[in-house]
Design an enzyme around this catalytic site. Sequence first.
Site, PDB file in Angstrom:
ATOM      1  CG  HIS A 150      19.501  31.560  -7.471  1.00  0.00           C
ATOM      2  ND1 HIS A 150      20.627  31.523  -8.284  1.00  0.00           N
ATOM      3  CD2 HIS A 150      19.707  30.630  -6.508  1.00  0.00           C
ATOM      4  CE1 HIS A 150      21.464  30.614  -7.815  1.00  0.00           C
ATOM      5  NE2 HIS A 150      20.934  30.057  -6.740  1.00  0.00           N
TER       6      HIS A 150
ATOM      7  CG  ASN B 103      18.905  36.823 -10.569  1.00  0.00           C
ATOM      8  OD1 ASN B 103      18.788  36.541 -11.764  1.00  0.00           O
ATOM      9  ND2 ASN B 103      19.613  36.078  -9.731  1.00  0.00           N
TER      10      ASN B 103
ATOM     11  CB  SER C 206      14.619  32.755  -4.399  1.00  0.00           C
ATOM     12  OG  SER C 206      14.722  31.656  -3.522  1.00  0.00           O
TER      13      SER C 206
END
Length: 224
Positions: free
Chosen positions: A111, A109, A138
């Site tokens: 973010h 993911n 991140s």
Amino acid sequence: MTRLPIVVLISGGGSNLQAIIDAVVNEGLPVDIRAVISNNPAAYGLERARRAGIPALTVDHRAYPDRGSFETALEAAIDAHQPALVVLAGFMRILGAGFVAHYLGRMLNIHPSLLPAFTGLDTHRRAIEASEKEHGASVHFVTSELDGGPVIIQSRVPVLPDDDVKRLAAKVLEREHRIYPLAIRWFAEGRLTLENDRIMLDGQPLTAPVDYANVEDTAQHAGN
Ligand code: GAR
């Protein structure tokens, strides 16, 4: 060269998806984007996928009575393409423990914050309101903790006195478009793994997230 099969999940504009597509085309990122799946039928990222000749499909969460049945359908749609990596690129649904466990170690993911700071939504406004001097993005492995999985790489931007939410978001997004293809490359090249909740990069445990500034320095010294 073998290319790693991946599936990208989106909910919106898909600029990170576009950065990945561009990295495949222009920088030889060794992945094969088998499908792009959105929970939102109106996501512009679906159009980006179609333009790139990538199968684009919707699994609309509103068509399911609960999260469990939505995730069962989503999992089936993903697994039909047999990805070795699932890439969440602005996918804005919270995922249940069973779904996350199914893809543990093979789901990333991105973010828009320097995790662990500012998990959740509205990160840019919250960073400004907290008078942060630095903000950023991140990339992390997904675990059952929301935005809490081990962080692979971060890129920092200064928060300047005249930054508003829009300007700060644009600066961060530009960094997202650099670090996400890079982390995906490391994974595709077999350099990056998750082993017992611990990130291994090039055979070494990662004790702190890679700072993109250092990667840039290395690249410059190598004359790339
Ligand atoms: C990106 O800023 C991404 O980091 C964020 O959504 C945006 C999607 O933009 N993701 C999250 O907030 C996940 N918690 P995009 O659709 O243009 O890639």
